[in-house]
Scaffold this active site. Structure first.
Site, short mmCIF file in Angstrom:
data_model
loop_
_atom_site.label_atom_id
_atom_site.label_comp_id
_atom_site.label_asym_id
_atom_site.label_seq_id
_atom_site.Cartn_x
_atom_site.Cartn_y
_atom_site.Cartn_z
N ARG A 56 0.82 -1.22 0.00
CA ARG A 56 0.00 0.00 0.00
C ARG A 56 0.85 1.27 0.00
O ARG A 56 0.59 2.20 -0.74
CB ARG A 56 -0.93 -0.01 1.22
CG ARG A 56 -2.01 -1.08 1.17
CD ARG A 56 -2.97 -0.88 2.33
NE ARG A 56 -4.05 -1.85 2.33
CZ ARG A 56 -4.08 -2.94 3.09
NH1 ARG A 56 -3.07 -3.16 3.93
NH2 ARG A 56 -5.09 -3.77 3.05
N ILE A 57 1.88 1.29 0.86
CA ILE A 57 2.72 2.49 0.93
C ILE A 57 3.56 2.61 -0.33
O ILE A 57 3.71 3.69 -0.91
CB ILE A 57 3.60 2.47 2.19
CG1 ILE A 57 2.72 2.50 3.44
CG2 ILE A 57 4.57 3.65 2.20
CD1 ILE A 57 3.47 2.35 4.75
N ASP A 62 9.00 -6.89 -5.94
CA ASP A 62 8.03 -7.41 -4.97
C ASP A 62 7.58 -8.78 -5.45
O ASP A 62 6.83 -8.87 -6.43
CB ASP A 62 6.83 -6.47 -4.84
CG ASP A 62 5.95 -6.82 -3.64
OD1 ASP A 62 5.79 -8.03 -3.37
OD2 ASP A 62 5.43 -5.90 -2.98
N ALA A 72 12.27 4.47 4.89
CA ALA A 72 11.27 4.99 5.84
C ALA A 72 10.30 3.87 6.21
O ALA A 72 9.16 4.13 6.56
CB ALA A 72 10.52 6.17 5.23
N GLU A 131 15.87 1.24 18.31
CA GLU A 131 15.21 2.51 18.59
C GLU A 131 14.78 2.56 20.05
O GLU A 131 14.39 1.52 20.60
CB GLU A 131 14.00 2.70 17.68
CG GLU A 131 14.37 2.81 16.20
CD GLU A 131 13.17 3.07 15.29
OE1 GLU A 131 12.03 3.13 15.82
OE2 GLU A 131 13.35 3.19 14.07
N HIS A 142 12.03 8.33 13.34
CA HIS A 142 10.85 7.51 13.07
C HIS A 142 9.60 8.39 13.04
O HIS A 142 8.65 8.18 13.81
CB HIS A 142 10.71 6.42 14.12
CG HIS A 142 9.94 5.23 13.61
ND1 HIS A 142 10.20 3.94 13.99
CD2 HIS A 142 8.90 5.13 12.73
CE1 HIS A 142 9.37 3.11 13.38
NE2 HIS A 142 8.57 3.82 12.61
N LEU A 143 9.59 9.31 12.09
CA LEU A 143 8.50 10.27 11.98
C LEU A 143 7.47 9.90 10.91
O LEU A 143 6.56 10.68 10.64
CB LEU A 143 9.05 11.67 11.66
CG LEU A 143 9.98 12.30 12.70
CD1 LEU A 143 10.42 13.68 12.23
CD2 LEU A 143 9.30 12.39 14.05
N GLY A 144 7.61 8.72 10.31
CA GLY A 144 6.72 8.36 9.21
C GLY A 144 5.25 8.49 9.52
O GLY A 144 4.46 8.91 8.67
N ALA A 145 4.86 8.16 10.73
CA ALA A 145 3.44 8.22 11.11
C ALA A 145 3.13 9.46 11.94
O ALA A 145 2.01 9.60 12.44
CB ALA A 145 3.06 6.98 11.90
#
Length: 529
Positions: A149-150, A169, A228, A259, A277-280
């Site tokens: 999805r990402i 993939d 990411a 982390e 870890h700012l992806g979300a």
């Protein structure tokens, strides 16, 4: 009132979903000494990334039914241990996909145009335009490792920059990739042809360390690498060495093998952009995640199927036409066990009719849940029902047939007992109100609502039996709500089916069977709401 423990910050909208019907408690999930005792009497716990729900935490939570992670990753949840205990694990798989995709693009642009270094220099009063010459993305080749999805969202955004797209993939077909304007290649070719490599894979034993020293050596000189997704997919030391040597032109990294990461070989390198870890970490993603898991917790504690459960075999969205059949299948499972008087050696869940156009595997889970509900001491869920069958070596199969001669849709449970006898129970949903009906028991046609208390008697067809049973139940002060007799032929075997206001005690059941000469007498109580 069920208790929900919120172990990390949850959006006000998420808390609102839980208000009223649940007791909501709060604890600092990162504080282990506070978390473990707080878990003792809760039905659900909501976490993010700082709270660890491992075997120790699960052992402390004797009433726990749901672990809900307000995000995508589940590195901090022992999913196998939860599954073994019948604890549902849910996450919010779609909550941060847009934020994660946008952050990957942000890292790529920051590296390609050397934004952080230029900003830092200018903030120091240094105007050095020639030192921070970047590269364009247009007409370059982007290699997307992982077209989930990402990865698909990233592909759409990179296409808008005029980039040529290739992807690796093994779970995507070339035709599906082509629909997205992406050429599917193997990993080796992707490494060789890409000017930009961006990674969007889950962290599994197969993907850990996927991009290491050897893989980086096969990339184009000057390639930009973006991770990411998950820490550990790219070897941080190997990537740092490749940047220092000049072979890798730059890197954007949001995730690390350990982390919180306060040190890394990648720190301090020119043209490496790192974020914690700012992806979300957007207001929108946090809101979506909180709402999603709160809704999942509500569904789970109400006994309904939860589409976002990661340890339920029939995961995924349940079609609207399938959903009303879940409580019916579960009730048929309870009736089956009650009629059979035990567990079968094998069980077939047969689905017929229009409903088979959809994925109906969840109906098998619902039926299994019902089969075990009155048999085992532990709470039976969609999660542990298949495990209970496996432990008891029950062979369970799902059969689907488009044709259904008598009903629009029909669910049948058919099982062979250890002594070779075959027991079957069928049911359907009738009319616009989707009224539940049991339609057959062991080949005898019936028209019976699956009420809370049922009784079945099999005997030789002859006059006076209905009156005798009614009198005996009357003597026991048990009221009959509905009664019907089915027979295959006059004077042959007959089945009396009763809906009752109360359960029939064992001694009364035995007395009735003795007086009417019934080799088969069963009392069934249905507990599904």
């Amino acid at each position: 009132m069920p208790v929900v423990l919120v172990a990390e910050e949850l959006s006000p909208a998420g808390l609102e979903v839980l208000s009223g019907d649940f007791e909501v408690r709060h604890v600092d999930g990162a504080d282990r000494s506070a978390l473990l005792p707080a878990l003792a009497d809760v039905d659900a716990v909501i976490i993010r990334s700082a709270t660890k729900i491992d075997a120790e935490a699960l052992a402390a939570a004797q009433r726990l039914k749901v672990v809900a992670r307000a995000g995508i990753g589940l590195d901090n949840v022992d999913v196998p241990a939860a599954t073994a205990r019948g604890v549902m694990v849910v996450n919010a798989p779609l909550s941060n996909i847009v934020s994660a995709a946008e952050h990957a693009i942000a890292l790529l642009l920051a590296v390609a145009r050397r934004v952080p270094a230029a900003n830092e220099a200018l903030q120091r009063g240094e105007w050095k335009r020639s030192k921070y010459v970047g590269v364009e993305l247009t007409d370059k080749t982007a290699g997307i490792v992982g077209l989930g999805r990402i990865g698909q969202l990233v592909a759409t955004r990179l296409a808008a920059f005029g980039m040529h797209l290739v992807a690796y993939d093994p779970y995507i077909t070339p035709a599906r990739a082509a629909q997205m304007g992406v050429r599917l290649v193997d990993l080796d070719e992707l490494l060789r042809v890409s000017d930009v490599i961006t990674i969007h894979l889950p962290k599994t034993p197969e993907t850990l360390g996927l991009i290491g020293k050897d893989e980086l050596a096969r990339t184009k000189p000057g390639v930009i690498v973006v991770n990411a997704a998950r820490g550990g997919l790219v070897d941080e030391q190997a990537l740092a060495d490749a940047v220092r040597s000049g072979h890798v032109g730059g890197a954007g990294v949001d995730v690390f093998s350990k982390e919180p990461a306060t040190s890394s070989p990648l720190f301090g390198l020119d043209n490496v952009v790192v974020t914690p870890h700012l992806g979300a970490s957007t207001a929108e993603a946090q809101e979506k995640a909180g709402l999603a898991v709160a809704r999942s917790v509500r569904l789970a504690l109400q006994g309904e199927f939860v589409p976002d459960a990661v340890n339920v075999q029939a995961g995924g969205v349940v079609a609207e036409d399938v959903r009303p059949g879940l409580p019916l299948a579960e009730k048929l499972g309870q009736v089956f066990t009650g009629v059979a008087g035990g567990l079968p050696a094998n069980l077939t869940v047969e689905i017929r009719g229009e409903i088979t156009e959809y994925d109906v595997s969840v109906l098998q889970l619902a039926a299994l849940k019902g089969v075990f509900t009155d048999v085992v001491e532990e709470s039976v869920t969609y999660v542990n029902a298949p495990l209970l069958a496996k432990e008891r070596q029950i062979d369970v199969r799902l059969e689907t047939h488009r044709d259904s001669p008598d009903y629009r849709n029909l669910v049948t449970l058919r099982g062979a007992m250890a002594d070779g006898t075959v027991v079957s129970v069928s049911g359907t949903l009738v009319g616009t109100r989707q009224v539940e009906k049991i339609t057959a028991i062991d080949g005898f046609e019936v028209d019976l609502r699956p009420e809370a208390h049922l009784a079945f008697f099999r005997y030789e067809d002859r006059p006076g039996i209905v009156g005798a049973v009614g009198a005996l139940l009357g003597d026991a002060h048990i009221n009959i709500a509905n009664a019907q007799v089915s027979r295959l032929e006059a004077g042959g075997q007959a089945l009396m089916s009763l809906s009752l206001d109360d359960a029939v005690p064992a001694d009364v059941l035995h007395e009735i069977a003795k007086i009417i000469g019934a080799p088969y007498a069963r009392s069934v109580s249905i507990t599904v709401g």
